[in-house]
Scaffold this motif. Sequence first.
Motif, PDB file in Angstrom:
ATOM      1  N   GLN A   6       0.845  -1.148  -0.156  1.00 58.35           N
ATOM      2  CA  GLN A   6       0.020  -0.127   0.049  1.00 58.35           C
ATOM      3  C   GLN A   6       0.874   1.335  -0.074  1.00 58.35           C
ATOM      4  OE1 GLN A   6      -2.517   1.503   3.443  1.00 58.35           O
ATOM      5  NE2 GLN A   6      -4.175   0.805   2.300  1.00 58.35           N
ATOM      6  N   SER A   7       1.933   1.385   0.707  1.00 54.80           N
ATOM      7  CA  SER A   7       2.767   2.350   0.969  1.00 54.80           C
ATOM      8  C   SER A   7       3.460   2.654  -0.564  1.00 54.80           C
ATOM      9  CB  SER A   7       4.089   2.300   1.763  1.00 54.80           C
ATOM     10  OG  SER A   7       4.903   3.497   1.905  1.00 54.80           O
ATOM     11  N   GLU A   8       3.760   1.642  -1.403  1.00 51.96           N
ATOM     12  CA  GLU A   8       4.393   1.963  -2.709  1.00 51.96           C
ATOM     13  C   GLU A   8       3.274   2.204  -3.741  1.00 51.96           C
ATOM     14  OE1 GLU A   8       6.822  -0.211  -6.066  1.00 51.96           O
ATOM     15  OE2 GLU A   8       6.312  -1.389  -4.537  1.00 51.96           O
ATOM     16  N   LEU A   9       2.154   1.594  -3.478  1.00 54.09           N
ATOM     17  CA  LEU A   9       1.019   2.159  -4.324  1.00 54.09           C
ATOM     18  C   LEU A   9       0.505   3.502  -4.137  1.00 54.09           C
ATOM     19  CD1 LEU A   9      -1.256   1.138  -6.574  1.00 54.09           C
ATOM     20  CD2 LEU A   9      -2.837   0.448  -4.491  1.00 54.09           C
ATOM     21  N   GLY A  24       4.986  12.010  -5.426  1.00 53.89           N
ATOM     22  CA  GLY A  24       5.591  10.620  -5.756  1.00 53.89           C
ATOM     23  C   GLY A  24       7.106  10.993  -6.100  1.00 53.89           C
ATOM     24  N   TRP A  25       7.709  11.894  -6.233  1.00 52.57           N
ATOM     25  CA  TRP A  25       9.141  12.134  -6.631  1.00 52.57           C
ATOM     26  C   TRP A  25       9.439  12.814  -5.489  1.00 52.57           C
ATOM     27  CZ3 TRP A  25       5.091  12.903 -10.556  1.00 52.57           C
ATOM     28  CH2 TRP A  25       5.241  12.329 -11.677  1.00 52.57           C
ATOM     29  N   GLU A  26      11.081  12.775  -5.686  1.00 57.72           N
ATOM     30  CA  GLU A  26      12.005  13.755  -4.842  1.00 57.72           C
ATOM     31  C   GLU A  26      13.010  13.944  -5.529  1.00 57.72           C
ATOM     32  OE1 GLU A  26      12.851  10.778  -1.475  1.00 57.72           O
ATOM     33  OE2 GLU A  26      13.747   9.387  -2.629  1.00 57.72           O
ATOM     34  N   GLU A  27      13.606  15.245  -5.321  1.00 55.28           N
ATOM     35  CA  GLU A  27      14.544  15.772  -6.018  1.00 55.28           C
ATOM     36  C   GLU A  27      16.070  15.288  -5.453  1.00 55.28           C
ATOM     37  OE1 GLU A  27      16.037  20.116  -7.646  1.00 55.28           O
ATOM     38  OE2 GLU A  27      14.506  19.959  -6.207  1.00 55.28           O
ATOM     39  N   LYS A  28      17.101  15.036  -6.106  1.00 56.44           N
ATOM     40  CA  LYS A  28      18.195  14.498  -5.931  1.00 56.44           C
ATOM     41  C   LYS A  28      19.322  14.966  -6.916  1.00 56.44           C
ATOM     42  CE  LYS A  28      21.030  10.502  -4.022  1.00 56.44           C
ATOM     43  NZ  LYS A  28      20.964   9.009  -3.666  1.00 56.44           N
ATOM     44  N   GLU A  29      20.415  15.596  -6.593  1.00 55.61           N
ATOM     45  CA  GLU A  29      21.429  16.005  -7.329  1.00 55.61           C
ATOM     46  C   GLU A  29      20.611  16.637  -8.641  1.00 55.61           C
ATOM     47  OE1 GLU A  29      23.862  12.770  -8.448  1.00 55.61           O
ATOM     48  OE2 GLU A  29      24.634  12.769  -6.209  1.00 55.61           O
ATOM     49  N   LYS A  85      10.035   8.504  -5.481  1.00 47.15           N
ATOM     50  CA  LYS A  85       9.975   8.090  -4.255  1.00 47.15           C
ATOM     51  C   LYS A  85       9.033   6.957  -4.104  1.00 47.15           C
ATOM     52  CE  LYS A  85       8.206  10.317   0.216  1.00 47.15           C
ATOM     53  NZ  LYS A  85       7.598  11.673   0.959  1.00 47.15           N
ATOM     54  N   TRP A  86       9.516   5.659  -3.822  1.00 44.03           N
ATOM     55  CA  TRP A  86       9.107   4.556  -3.903  1.00 44.03           C
ATOM     56  C   TRP A  86       8.124   4.364  -2.658  1.00 44.03           C
ATOM     57  CZ3 TRP A  86       9.093   2.134  -8.234  1.00 44.03           C
ATOM     58  CH2 TRP A  86       9.929   2.415  -9.031  1.00 44.03           C
ATOM     59  N   PHE A  87       8.556   4.731  -1.711  1.00 44.07           N
ATOM     60  CA  PHE A  87       7.627   4.368  -0.333  1.00 44.07           C
ATOM     61  C   PHE A  87       7.673   5.328   0.701  1.00 44.07           C
ATOM     62  CE2 PHE A  87      10.776   1.320  -0.208  1.00 44.07           C
ATOM     63  CZ  PHE A  87      11.262   1.447   1.022  1.00 44.07           C
ATOM     64  N   GLY A 143       9.160  -6.333 -20.467  1.00 42.65           N
ATOM     65  CA  GLY A 143      10.327  -5.314 -20.155  1.00 42.65           C
ATOM     66  C   GLY A 143       9.858  -4.337 -19.288  1.00 42.65           C
ATOM     67  N   GLN A 144       8.671  -4.354 -18.455  1.00 39.94           N
ATOM     68  CA  GLN A 144       8.049  -3.711 -17.429  1.00 39.94           C
ATOM     69  C   GLN A 144       8.053  -4.107 -16.141  1.00 39.94           C
ATOM     70  OE1 GLN A 144       4.958  -1.736 -19.641  1.00 39.94           O
ATOM     71  NE2 GLN A 144       6.087   0.262 -19.471  1.00 39.94           N
ATOM     72  N   SER A 145       8.140  -3.562 -14.910  1.00 35.24           N
ATOM     73  CA  SER A 145       7.938  -4.054 -13.552  1.00 35.24           C
ATOM     74  C   SER A 145       7.594  -3.062 -12.779  1.00 35.24           C
ATOM     75  CB  SER A 145       9.162  -5.040 -13.030  1.00 35.24           C
ATOM     76  OG  SER A 145      10.112  -4.240 -12.721  1.00 35.24           O
ATOM     77  N   ASN A 146       7.102  -3.446 -11.481  1.00 30.94           N
ATOM     78  CA  ASN A 146       6.879  -2.529 -10.159  1.00 30.94           C
ATOM     79  C   ASN A 146       8.267  -1.928 -10.031  1.00 30.94           C
ATOM     80  OD1 ASN A 146       4.182  -2.543 -10.055  1.00 30.94           O
ATOM     81  ND2 ASN A 146       4.140  -3.723  -8.060  1.00 30.94           N
ATOM     82  N   ASN A 147       9.245  -2.351 -10.211  1.00 29.95           N
ATOM     83  CA  ASN A 147      10.445  -1.746  -9.871  1.00 29.95           C
ATOM     84  C   ASN A 147      11.421  -1.028 -10.796  1.00 29.95           C
ATOM     85  OD1 ASN A 147       9.937  -2.352  -7.210  1.00 29.95           O
ATOM     86  ND2 ASN A 147      10.450  -4.471  -7.429  1.00 29.95           N
TER      87      ASN A 147
END
Length: 327
Positions: free
Chosen positions: A224-227, A258-263, A269-271, A315-319
């Motif tokens: 649920q956290s990831e969803l 759902g995103w986070e800024e890095k560099e 942001k996965w969970f 070619g696609q997955s949750n991760n």
Amino acid sequence: MAPFIANRQIYLNFDKCYKYGVVNNCVQRTEDFNLNCPAHEEADTKIVYHICKINFEANITIRCSDTDVAIIMLANMENTHKDVNISMEFGVGNHQRFINITKLYKNLGPQLSAALPGFHALTGCDFNPAFFRKGKNRTFQLLQKTQKYIDAFKKISNISEIDINKEFSTIEEYVCRIYGFTKMNEINKARVASFVKTYKILDNDDVFQLPKKSIDGSAMPPCQSELRQHFLRTCYIAHLWAHAFCKNPSPFFPENYGWEEKEEKYIFKWFEGTQLPSQVSEITLDSTEDNTEENDENQLDTSETLPSSDEEDSGQSNNDSTDSEDE
């Protein structure tokens, strides 16, 4: 260039929109302030914005092999001129084909077309990962036959007007249906049931054993956290696409969805929270507790869980994320 342009007008849009025409055998460039759209970062929405600004009868062909553009165009058809006919050219050579967007919009209807941005963003697009091997065919059929889900996907295209938690519950239920659970509405319970169904514990001794050597986490529903983070990204993308006809399509910030800024780059942001439980007791049950849930095997419709070969997105997955290739 003057003979090539002749009596036509050519528009090029990057940071600004420029119009090129021939005046006295010389190419003249002028800025078109009406078509300037610096708030549109991707070519996908810029194309649709320009089409929505055409206020006269025209036949338009979009040359682009990107499903995202077709989805955005369908979602914004009600904002185009009534005498504009739109088609898309996909592929090249023997694989070239034309799709009549105007006719497709009439067949789908305004409600289902308005739900497409949310649907496409949730089930996998350039900016959001897909559910492993779930594809688009069966997930779209599930959407098409259920008005409740159509309404939910329409609503998430207007972030400022929705109750995020309420719509998340409906989308969570929809994802459970994607994974074949016809009675469970909570994704964490569906995830446990999916694990138990696939990896039954062997009872031949006291040692904890599984019938398979490895666990394929990508085949199970997300937690649920990831969803929730996946859903927030879906809301942001859907709102942006559904408002492509606007000069400023979205006032919201990715960091809140759902995103986070890095560099100086945005990453998923996965969970939220810890990745693993701090104590074993958090994931174990007291043997005296009554099992109030229905039998897990009865909850899972295995005929719906296994996708047909034409729906597999190997070619696609949750991760796995997909890079944007628009511009």
